[in-house]
Enzyme design. Structure first.
Site, PDB file in Angstrom:
ATOM      1  N   CYS A  77      28.836  44.132  43.634  1.00  0.00           N
ATOM      2  CA  CYS A  77      29.038  43.266  42.475  1.00  0.00           C
ATOM      3  C   CYS A  77      29.195  44.164  41.255  1.00  0.00           C
ATOM      4  CB  CYS A  77      27.831  42.345  42.311  1.00  0.00           C
ATOM      5  SG  CYS A  77      27.797  41.382  40.773  1.00  0.00           S
ATOM      6  N   CYS A 191      35.929  42.563  39.428  1.00  0.00           N
ATOM      7  CA  CYS A 191      34.908  41.671  39.977  1.00  0.00           C
ATOM      8  C   CYS A 191      35.211  41.601  41.464  1.00  0.00           C
ATOM      9  CB  CYS A 191      34.994  40.286  39.345  1.00  0.00           C
ATOM     10  SG  CYS A 191      33.996  39.027  40.200  1.00  0.00           S
TER      11      CYS A 191
END
Length: 267
Positions: A77, A191
């Site tokens: 992440c 992302c």
């Protein structure tokens, strides 16, 4: 110290975005036992404050390491990595690999020297991104845009739901509409959710773009850090663990199975 061959690789994300990191890792190390952890109770991270993420991520990873005893952890992440990576590394006694925006490979590929960074709101405002841009793209214009809607689109795609093409168009418009956006030739998918909707982004783009992300590089890093260690002789059943079990998790089951995650557990 020897590592048991059944010690897993632990992948951690707020949702299913980390599957874009798990995929290349499984291709590189096909027999590696896998635990994939998604913090559904805290999802999404991109709209949270730095303080919330800095407190939440190390605590959760500590619980996961205690339960599953992995040989290595991957914070799959960008938002969590740019905020909490140092704290997690200081708290755990195993190697921890972070996921950071792939600005270096983007700068190597860009001909126009205008690069887009498409991430969450929390990621694109981090000083970490400033440092990467200064170190690897000092001669480039770096355009940034945050899109929470694109995160939701990736989650919806993996649940098998119909997708609104306007979401991808709007996300790219956030880059194209900035000064210099007409010359942008490379977009960093900053992302881990976004590579999952790269086909939708390509279809929505006004012109051809190169999209790049960190998955293949992280797979190589995992292989390097675990070289010489023993692995099972055959591919293992993977575990997906969620901090909250809800109907959306069951809807994700077919997609999880595509990544070898056949068991679902709660944390």
């Amino acid at each position: 110290m020897s590592v048991p061959e059944n010690a897993p690789l632990l992948f951690f994300d707020s949702g299913v975005g980390g599957l874009s990191i798990l995929g290349p890792a499984r291709e590189t190390l096909p027999n590696a036992p896998i635990v994939y952890a998604a913090d559904r109770a805290g999802f999404p991270y991109g709209t949270k404050s730095e303080a919330e993420i800095a407190a939440r991520v190390p605590a959760l990873l500590g619980r996961l390491v205690e339960r599953y005893r992995p040989r290595l952890a991957v914070i799959a992440c960008n938002t969590a990595s740019t905020i909490a990576l140092a704290a997690v590394r200081s708290a755990l006694d195993i190697p921890v690999v972070g996921t950071v925006p792939a600005i270096k490979p983007a700068a190597l590929q860009s001909k126009s020297r205008v690069i887009g960074v498409l991430g969450t709101d929390a990621t694109v405002r981090q000083p970490y991104v400033d440092r990467l841009a200064a170190e690897h793209g000092a001669d480039c214009i770096i355009l940034r845009h945050g899109s929470a809607a694109l995160v939701a689109l990736a989650e919806a795609k993996l649940r098998g739901e119909p997708l609104d093409p306007a979401v991808a168009r709007d996300a790219l418009a956030g880059l194209f509409d900035q000064p210099g956006g007409d010359r942008m030739d490379v977009v960093v998918l900053a992302c881990t959710h976004f590579p999952l909707v790269q086909p939708e982004l390509e279809a929505a783009s006004l012109r051809p773009l190169v999209f790049t992300h960190g998955g293949p590089g992280i797979a190589r890093r995992i292989a390097y850090l675990t070289q010489g260690q023993s692995w099972p002789a055959a591919r293992q059943e993977g575990i997906a663990v969620f901090t909250r079990l809800d109907p959306d998790v069951e809807a994700l089951r077919p997609a999880l199975m595509d990544y070898g995650l056949t068991r679902i557990e709660g944390l």
